[in-house]
Design a protein around this motif. Structure first.
Motif, PDB file in Angstrom:
ATOM      1  N   MET A 173       0.851  -1.181   0.000  1.00  0.00           N
ATOM      2  CA  MET A 173       0.000   0.000   0.000  1.00  0.00           C
ATOM      3  C   MET A 173       0.894   1.241   0.000  1.00  0.00           C
ATOM      4  O   MET A 173       1.817   1.363   0.783  1.00  0.00           O
ATOM      5  N   ARG A 174       0.590   2.166  -0.892  1.00  0.00           N
ATOM      6  CA  ARG A 174       1.382   3.394  -0.966  1.00  0.00           C
ATOM      7  C   ARG A 174       0.752   4.461  -0.090  1.00  0.00           C
ATOM      8  O   ARG A 174      -0.427   4.431   0.219  1.00  0.00           O
ATOM      9  N   ARG A 175       1.568   5.397   0.300  1.00  0.00           N
ATOM     10  CA  ARG A 175       1.091   6.519   1.115  1.00  0.00           C
ATOM     11  C   ARG A 175       1.459   7.801   0.396  1.00  0.00           C
ATOM     12  O   ARG A 175       2.635   8.116   0.222  1.00  0.00           O
ATOM     13  N   LEU A 176       0.450   8.546  -0.038  1.00  0.00           N
ATOM     14  CA  LEU A 176       0.661   9.797  -0.751  1.00  0.00           C
ATOM     15  C   LEU A 176       0.454  10.973   0.190  1.00  0.00           C
ATOM     16  O   LEU A 176      -0.322  10.880   1.136  1.00  0.00           O
ATOM     17  N   PRO A 177       1.096  12.096  -0.095  1.00  0.00           N
ATOM     18  CA  PRO A 177       0.832  13.317   0.681  1.00  0.00           C
ATOM     19  C   PRO A 177      -0.641  13.723   0.530  1.00  0.00           C
ATOM     20  O   PRO A 177      -1.282  13.385  -0.478  1.00  0.00           O
ATOM     21  N   PRO A 178      -1.180  14.449   1.499  1.00  0.00           N
ATOM     22  CA  PRO A 178      -2.598  14.833   1.454  1.00  0.00           C
ATOM     23  C   PRO A 178      -3.035  15.499   0.152  1.00  0.00           C
ATOM     24  O   PRO A 178      -4.105  15.191  -0.375  1.00  0.00           O
ATOM     25  N   ALA A 179      -2.218  16.377  -0.403  1.00  0.00           N
ATOM     26  CA  ALA A 179      -2.595  17.057  -1.649  1.00  0.00           C
ATOM     27  C   ALA A 179      -2.691  16.074  -2.808  1.00  0.00           C
ATOM     28  O   ALA A 179      -3.584  16.175  -3.658  1.00  0.00           O
ATOM     29  N   VAL A 182      -6.126   2.192  -7.644  1.00  0.00           N
ATOM     30  CA  VAL A 182      -6.701   2.245  -6.297  1.00  0.00           C
ATOM     31  C   VAL A 182      -7.595   1.027  -6.115  1.00  0.00           C
ATOM     32  O   VAL A 182      -7.835   0.279  -7.065  1.00  0.00           O
ATOM     33  N   SER A 183      -8.105   0.827  -4.933  1.00  0.00           N
ATOM     34  CA  SER A 183      -9.003  -0.297  -4.705  1.00  0.00           C
ATOM     35  C   SER A 183     -10.420   0.060  -5.159  1.00  0.00           C
ATOM     36  O   SER A 183     -10.793   1.244  -5.187  1.00  0.00           O
ATOM     37  N   GLU A 184     -11.192  -0.963  -5.492  1.00  0.00           N
ATOM     38  CA  GLU A 184     -12.598  -0.734  -5.837  1.00  0.00           C
ATOM     39  C   GLU A 184     -13.328  -0.106  -4.655  1.00  0.00           C
ATOM     40  O   GLU A 184     -14.179   0.768  -4.837  1.00  0.00           O
ATOM     41  N   ARG A 185     -12.970  -0.549  -3.467  1.00  0.00           N
ATOM     42  CA  ARG A 185     -13.609  -0.026  -2.265  1.00  0.00           C
ATOM     43  C   ARG A 185     -13.375   1.483  -2.132  1.00  0.00           C
ATOM     44  O   ARG A 185     -14.293   2.243  -1.823  1.00  0.00           O
ATOM     45  N   SER A 186     -12.139   1.917  -2.367  1.00  0.00           N
ATOM     46  CA  SER A 186     -11.838   3.351  -2.288  1.00  0.00           C
ATOM     47  C   SER A 186     -12.616   4.130  -3.333  1.00  0.00           C
ATOM     48  O   SER A 186     -13.191   5.182  -3.036  1.00  0.00           O
ATOM     49  N   ALA A 187     -12.640   3.628  -4.560  1.00  0.00           N
ATOM     50  CA  ALA A 187     -13.373   4.311  -5.624  1.00  0.00           C
ATOM     51  C   ALA A 187     -14.845   4.465  -5.238  1.00  0.00           C
ATOM     52  O   ALA A 187     -15.430   5.549  -5.412  1.00  0.00           O
ATOM     53  N   GLY A 188     -15.433   3.415  -4.689  1.00  0.00           N
ATOM     54  CA  GLY A 188     -16.829   3.476  -4.267  1.00  0.00           C
ATOM     55  C   GLY A 188     -17.052   4.427  -3.109  1.00  0.00           C
ATOM     56  O   GLY A 188     -18.036   5.182  -3.080  1.00  0.00           O
ATOM     57  N   THR A 189     -16.136   4.412  -2.164  1.00  0.00           N
ATOM     58  CA  THR A 189     -16.230   5.309  -1.006  1.00  0.00           C
ATOM     59  C   THR A 189     -16.172   6.760  -1.463  1.00  0.00           C
ATOM     60  O   THR A 189     -16.961   7.605  -1.017  1.00  0.00           O
ATOM     61  N   TRP A 190     -15.252   7.064  -2.367  1.00  0.00           N
ATOM     62  CA  TRP A 190     -15.105   8.439  -2.854  1.00  0.00           C
ATOM     63  C   TRP A 190     -16.333   8.863  -3.660  1.00  0.00           C
ATOM     64  O   TRP A 190     -16.770  10.009  -3.560  1.00  0.00           O
ATOM     65  N   TRP A 191     -16.866   7.960  -4.471  1.00  0.00           N
ATOM     66  CA  TRP A 191     -18.044   8.280  -5.263  1.00  0.00           C
ATOM     67  C   TRP A 191     -19.232   8.584  -4.355  1.00  0.00           C
ATOM     68  O   TRP A 191     -19.942   9.571  -4.558  1.00  0.00           O
ATOM     69  N   ARG A 192     -19.440   7.754  -3.338  1.00  0.00           N
ATOM     70  CA  ARG A 192     -20.558   7.989  -2.420  1.00  0.00           C
ATOM     71  C   ARG A 192     -20.358   9.280  -1.629  1.00  0.00           C
ATOM     72  O   ARG A 192     -21.319  10.019  -1.385  1.00  0.00           O
ATOM     73  N   ALA A 193     -19.121   9.577  -1.251  1.00  0.00           N
ATOM     74  CA  ALA A 193     -18.837  10.838  -0.553  1.00  0.00           C
ATOM     75  C   ALA A 193     -19.172  12.019  -1.463  1.00  0.00           C
ATOM     76  O   ALA A 193     -19.774  13.004  -1.028  1.00  0.00           O
ATOM     77  N   PHE A 194     -18.804  11.906  -2.731  1.00  0.00           N
ATOM     78  CA  PHE A 194     -19.100  12.957  -3.703  1.00  0.00           C
ATOM     79  C   PHE A 194     -20.607  13.137  -3.854  1.00  0.00           C
ATOM     80  O   PHE A 194     -21.107  14.266  -3.856  1.00  0.00           O
ATOM     81  N   LEU A 195     -21.345  12.045  -3.969  1.00  0.00           N
ATOM     82  CA  LEU A 195     -22.799  12.137  -4.119  1.00  0.00           C
ATOM     83  C   LEU A 195     -23.443  12.769  -2.891  1.00  0.00           C
ATOM     84  O   LEU A 195     -24.420  13.499  -3.011  1.00  0.00           O
ATOM     85  N   GLY A 196     -22.876  12.501  -1.730  1.00  0.00           N
ATOM     86  CA  GLY A 196     -23.446  13.034  -0.495  1.00  0.00           C
ATOM     87  C   GLY A 196     -23.014  14.446  -0.156  1.00  0.00           C
ATOM     88  O   GLY A 196     -23.737  15.183   0.509  1.00  0.00           O
TER      89      GLY A 196
END
Length: 79
Positions: free
Chosen positions: A1-7, A37-51
């Motif tokens: 797993m990689r760790r990217l800076p916040p930006a 990225v993981s499918e889970r992350s993509a889904g989490t981000w999409w739902r966050a965007f929708l909300g």
């Protein structure tokens, strides 16, 4: 797993959601493959965007992120 800076994390979230929103990728699986990225992350981000819109994808900014602790001590120290 990689760790990217916040930006960079913020930029990645925005790019993944933009691709889903525009239809360039149609599934979380496609987004995961294209952006590494993981499918889970993509889904989490999409739902966050929708909300919460794009604001929900932005990186949290704190004083700690903006300046180093050493510099913070110089700024916060009373004259």
């Amino acid at each position: 797993m990689r760790r990217l800076p916040p930006a960079a994390q913020e930029d990645l979230r925005l790019r993944v959601v933009s691709a889903l929103e525009s239809g360039r990728v149609r599934t979380y699986g496609q987004a995961a493959e294209v952006f590494g990225v993981s499918e889970r992350s993509a889904g989490t981000w999409w739902r966050a965007f929708l909300g919460g819109g794009r604001q929900a994808l932005l990186a949290a900014v704190s004083a700690y992120n903006l300046i180093s602790i050493a510099r913070y001590d110089l700024v916060a120290r009373p004259s």
